[in-house]
Design an enzyme around this catalytic site. Structure first.
Site, PDB file in Angstrom:
ATOM      1  N   SER A 278      40.366  43.267  37.216  1.00  0.00           N
ATOM      2  CA  SER A 278      40.669  44.184  36.113  1.00  0.00           C
ATOM      3  C   SER A 278      41.763  45.180  36.501  1.00  0.00           C
ATOM      4  O   SER A 278      41.999  45.434  37.691  1.00  0.00           O
ATOM      5  CB  SER A 278      39.402  44.953  35.741  1.00  0.00           C
ATOM      6  OG  SER A 278      38.975  45.714  36.850  1.00  0.00           O
TER       7      SER A 278
ATOM      8  N   ASN B 228      35.518  34.753  36.614  1.00  0.00           N
ATOM      9  CA  ASN B 228      35.737  33.819  35.492  1.00  0.00           C
ATOM     10  C   ASN B 228      36.189  32.434  35.936  1.00  0.00           C
ATOM     11  O   ASN B 228      35.920  31.442  35.282  1.00  0.00           O
ATOM     12  CB  ASN B 228      36.695  34.407  34.449  1.00  0.00           C
ATOM     13  CG  ASN B 228      38.037  34.777  35.006  1.00  0.00           C
ATOM     14  OD1 ASN B 228      38.166  35.136  36.175  1.00  0.00           O
ATOM     15  ND2 ASN B 228      39.060  34.696  34.190  1.00  0.00           N
TER      16      ASN B 228
ATOM     17  N   CYS C  58      42.332  35.127  31.657  1.00  0.00           N
ATOM     18  CA  CYS C  58      43.275  36.252  31.688  1.00  0.00           C
ATOM     19  C   CYS C  58      44.455  36.053  30.733  1.00  0.00           C
ATOM     20  O   CYS C  58      44.871  36.979  30.059  1.00  0.00           O
ATOM     21  CB  CYS C  58      43.777  36.487  33.111  1.00  0.00           C
ATOM     22  SG  CYS C  58      44.496  35.018  33.861  1.00  0.00           S
TER      23      CYS C  58
ATOM     24  N   GLU D 256      46.981  40.700  40.328  1.00  0.00           N
ATOM     25  CA  GLU D 256      47.009  39.868  39.120  1.00  0.00           C
ATOM     26  C   GLU D 256      45.896  40.385  38.211  1.00  0.00           C
ATOM     27  O   GLU D 256      44.708  40.155  38.472  1.00  0.00           O
ATOM     28  CB  GLU D 256      46.786  38.389  39.476  1.00  0.00           C
ATOM     29  CG  GLU D 256      47.831  37.816  40.423  1.00  0.00           C
ATOM     30  CD  GLU D 256      49.212  37.697  39.811  1.00  0.00           C
ATOM     31  OE1 GLU D 256      49.340  37.794  38.569  1.00  0.00           O
ATOM     32  OE2 GLU D 256      50.174  37.518  40.574  1.00  0.00           O
TER      33      GLU D 256
HETATM   34  P1  NDP Z   1      36.927  43.378  38.632  1.00  0.00           P
HETATM   35  O1  NDP Z   1      38.134  44.183  38.800  1.00  0.00           O
HETATM   36  O2  NDP Z   1      35.684  44.047  38.184  1.00  0.00           O
HETATM   37  O3  NDP Z   1      36.547  42.628  40.000  1.00  0.00           O
HETATM   38  C1  NDP Z   1      37.448  41.776  40.672  1.00  0.00           C
HETATM   39  C2  NDP Z   1      37.020  41.642  42.123  1.00  0.00           C
HETATM   40  O4  NDP Z   1      37.160  42.896  42.787  1.00  0.00           O
HETATM   41  C3  NDP Z   1      35.550  41.262  42.292  1.00  0.00           C
HETATM   42  O5  NDP Z   1      35.402  40.414  43.400  1.00  0.00           O
HETATM   43  C4  NDP Z   1      34.898  42.617  42.552  1.00  0.00           C
HETATM   44  O6  NDP Z   1      33.686  42.510  43.203  1.00  0.00           O
HETATM   45  C5  NDP Z   1      35.959  43.255  43.428  1.00  0.00           C
HETATM   46  N1  NDP Z   1      35.902  44.721  43.498  1.00  0.00           N
HETATM   47  C6  NDP Z   1      35.209  45.598  42.735  1.00  0.00           C
HETATM   48  N2  NDP Z   1      35.481  46.870  43.105  1.00  0.00           N
HETATM   49  C7  NDP Z   1      36.351  46.797  44.138  1.00  0.00           C
HETATM   50  C8  NDP Z   1      37.027  47.763  44.945  1.00  0.00           C
HETATM   51  N3  NDP Z   1      36.856  49.081  44.761  1.00  0.00           N
HETATM   52  N4  NDP Z   1      37.871  47.332  45.906  1.00  0.00           N
HETATM   53  C9  NDP Z   1      38.102  46.012  46.088  1.00  0.00           C
HETATM   54  N5  NDP Z   1      37.488  45.053  45.363  1.00  0.00           N
HETATM   55  C10 NDP Z   1      36.632  45.424  44.392  1.00  0.00           C
HETATM   56  O7  NDP Z   1      37.323  42.197  37.635  1.00  0.00           O
HETATM   57  P2  NDP Z   1      36.388  41.074  37.013  1.00  0.00           P
HETATM   58  O8  NDP Z   1      35.725  40.320  38.116  1.00  0.00           O
HETATM   59  O9  NDP Z   1      35.549  41.672  35.955  1.00  0.00           O
HETATM   60  O10 NDP Z   1      37.462  40.079  36.376  1.00  0.00           O
HETATM   61  C11 NDP Z   1      37.905  40.159  35.052  1.00  0.00           C
HETATM   62  C12 NDP Z   1      39.307  40.719  34.980  1.00  0.00           C
HETATM   63  O11 NDP Z   1      40.166  39.914  35.786  1.00  0.00           O
HETATM   64  C13 NDP Z   1      39.894  40.680  33.592  1.00  0.00           C
HETATM   65  O12 NDP Z   1      40.524  41.896  33.305  1.00  0.00           O
HETATM   66  C14 NDP Z   1      40.938  39.555  33.674  1.00  0.00           C
HETATM   67  O13 NDP Z   1      42.003  39.714  32.772  1.00  0.00           O
HETATM   68  C15 NDP Z   1      41.367  39.646  35.093  1.00  0.00           C
HETATM   69  N6  NDP Z   1      41.934  38.379  35.544  1.00  0.00           N
HETATM   70  C16 NDP Z   1      43.282  38.315  35.748  1.00  0.00           C
HETATM   71  C17 NDP Z   1      43.874  37.120  36.115  1.00  0.00           C
HETATM   72  C18 NDP Z   1      45.356  37.019  36.325  1.00  0.00           C
HETATM   73  O14 NDP Z   1      45.810  36.020  36.845  1.00  0.00           O
HETATM   74  N7  NDP Z   1      46.145  38.008  35.950  1.00  0.00           N
HETATM   75  C19 NDP Z   1      43.072  35.888  36.281  1.00  0.00           C
HETATM   76  C20 NDP Z   1      41.659  36.095  36.059  1.00  0.00           C
HETATM   77  C21 NDP Z   1      41.130  37.301  35.705  1.00  0.00           C
HETATM   78  P3  NDP Z   1      32.312  42.383  42.339  1.00  0.00           P
HETATM   79  O15 NDP Z   1      32.516  41.349  41.266  1.00  0.00           O
HETATM   80  O16 NDP Z   1      31.350  41.939  43.336  1.00  0.00           O
HETATM   81  O17 NDP Z   1      32.109  43.752  41.755  1.00  0.00           O
END
Ligand code: NDP
Length: 493
Positions: A204, A130, A259, A225
């Site tokens: 997530s 995002n 987020c 986070e």
């Molecule tokens: P994901 O958890 O799906 O992915 C986050 C990252 O982790 C991506 O780079 C993803 O790769 C990678 N990933 C996926 N599976 C694994 C694994 N098993 N081990 C290690 N890394 C992995 O989240 P989103 O990208 O969908 O982001 C949205 C979420 O992020 C929302 O819930 C939002 O609230 C949260 N968020 C929180 C923030 C905060 O500051 N608290 C700020 C911004 C977002 P790939 O995408 O290639 O699958």
């Protein structure tokens, strides 16, 4: 894929396990020299990079193209934030946070303690889609400033911005191997969790739990986070037009893919109708469209949805809410026809707390309004949530707002504002409960990227007393010393 047009932007090969291993070895080799440069020189390097980001026209274009967000959000939120964060950490505040600290013991006054902060080594930063700059490169600033090398794994959906930053790093001649980008899917993130000395993960709750478990198994530090369901509590005495404008901005900025966005509004029932009408007028005025090509973006408020499954979530939650008696005040059409991933900004009223839209993270352009009897009911609903990321309280009485904020279970709360907690980089920002562990921002975040070592030394001249003290405290134990200890315990404690 460009979310606003549906066209292919670029094909990026995913990092193979061999590539991850090789990058890790390079980072391991490069890190000691980077740490040895000292905080001042590292700060200068990071400031050079920040200036290059500021002046690079390709960076903004890439951000807009790969996310589908308006150019205002790419520049005004992502690039601006990266610069502000660098200003803070790469300057005096960062250096001060990293300095050795002296602690003077009370009882053992003949000693002094020096607390030393060392970098962990190689930190893996795993980011979401995002905010490809704000939650990806910008999250590398603190670990780099602390003297670590960083391996950044951007989301598979938005790798281009991070790759551009890596190009700028190289073009500036900054130390090779210290900052590397490893595009790829979840398996690359997993590989980082298996190798790095620390992980800084944003994403997530579901993936965060897996990452946390892996780091726990390896006993390495982790910052998580994660998501949330951040509330906005609007009390009857609030400045309603101001609150409505903020609710709509924080609900629909970045198409709701934020987020700490306002995920739900809890408004005191005596002003609910007026507040909803004010929000409706704001939502109706939103201009939705593609952020590129320029200059059409000048007239855009809401861009595309970067990650298509967010539209499924939004659709399901709207359907569930309407089936249970909620009312669509504005929007509700769902996906827009034609090219690009656009979803109609939707305002829902008459939402009740058991509906999915009031419980689960939407992370999309839907804003639900719940009526509450009073502040106590709002607080009860807020604190029932399994997450606790952020929130806001709206009232003319700041003292009352502060008292309410203190009782909210959240990592940060704004009074009469929204999203500002992300831009006040001097204070920690993080989540509680399932929203995560650890923080970004402030000296607290920078210090997370260091391991602590305490060195105990003699005070000047105290060496003279050492033979006497040794005789009292060490072998052979004597009854007289025990009597003395008992006497001291009675006097001191
Ligand atoms: P994901 O958890 O799906 O992915 C986050 C990252 O982790 C991506 O780079 C993803 O790769 C990678 N990933 C996926 N599976 C694994 C694994 N098993 N081990 C290690 N890394 C992995 O989240 P989103 O990208 O969908 O982001 C949205 C979420 O992020 C929302 O819930 C939002 O609230 C949260 N968020 C929180 C923030 C905060 O500051 N608290 C700020 C911004 C977002 P790939 O995408 O290639 O699958």
């Amino acid at each position: 894929m460009a979310p606003a047009t549906g066209t292919l932007l670029a094909e990026v090969p995913a990092s193979t396990p061999a590539r991850v291993a090789e990058a890790f070895e390079r980072a391991r080799q490069a890190q000691p020299a980077w740490a040895a440069l000292g905080a001042r020189a590292r700060g200068q390097a990071l400031r050079r990079l920040a200036r290059a980001l500021r002046d690079d026209p390709r960076l903004t274009e890439t951000l807009v193209a790969e996310t589908g967000k308006p150019r205002y959000e790419a520049v005004g939120m992502e690039v601006f934030y990266a610069l502000e964060l660098t200003r803070y950490y790469a300057g005096r505040a960062g250096r001060r946070a990293l300095r050795d600290e002296q602690r003077r013991p009370f009882l053992f006054a003949i000693k002094k303690a020096r607390v030393v902060r060392h970098p962990h080594g190689v930190v893996g930063v795993i980011g979401p889609w995002n905010w490809p700059l704000l939650n990806n490169y910008a999250d590398c600033v603190a670990p780099l400033m602390a003297g670590n090398a960083v391996l950044l794994k951007p989301s598979e959906l938005t790798p281009l911005t991070s790759l551009r930053v890596a190009e700028l790093w190289k073009d500036l001649g900054l130390p090779e191997g210290v900052f590397q980008v490893l595009p790829g899917r979840g398996d690359v993130g997993q590989a980082l969790c298996e190798r790095c000395d620390m992980i800084f993960f944003t994403g997530s709750v579901k993936t965060g739990r897996q990452v946390g478990a892996k780091c726990g198994e390896r006993m390495i530090p982790v910052v998580l986070e994660l998501g949330g369901k951040s509330p906005m509590i609007v009390l009857a005495d609030a400045d309603l037009p101001r609150a409505a404008r903020a609710a709509v901005w924080s609900g629909f900025a970045n198409s709701g893919q934020v987020c700490i966005r306002t995920e739900r509004v809890l408004v005191e029932e005596v002003v609910a109708e007026r507040f909803t009408a004010l929000c409706a007028a704001e939502v109706k005025a939103l201009r939705q469209g593609a952020g590129a090509p320029a200059p059409a973006d000048q007239a855009i408020d809401v861009g595309a949805i970067t990650f298509p499954p967010q539209m499924d979530t939004a659709e399901k939650q709207i359907g569930d809410a309407v089936a249970r008696g909620a009312r669509v005040v504005v929007g509700g059409e769902g996906r827009r026809a034609g090219g690009g991933q656009f979803f109609a900004p939707t305002l829902l009223a008459g939402v009740s707390s058991e509906m999915a839209v009031a419980q689960d993270e939407t992370f999309g352009p839907v804003l639900p309004i719940l009526r509450v009897r009073d502040a106590e009911e709002a607080l009860r609903l807020v604190n029932e949530s399994p997450t606790g990321l952020s929130g806001s309280v709206w009232t003319a009485d700041v003292a009352r707002g502060r008292a309410l904020a203190r009782r909210m279970v959240a990592g940060s709360v704004c009074i009469n504002d929204v999203l500002m907690n992300y831009f006040v980089v001097e204070a920690p920002l993080g989540g509680v409960r399932a929203s995560g562990l650890g923080v970004r921002h402030g000296p607290e975040a920078l210090r997370q990227f260091c391991r602590l070592e305490t060195i105990i030394e003699d005070q000047p001249l105290s060496g003279l007393l050492s033979p006497f003290i040794q005789k009292q405290l060490m072998f052979p134990y004597r009854p007289r010393t025990l009597r003395l200890l008992r006497w001291v315990m009675r006097r001191l404690y």
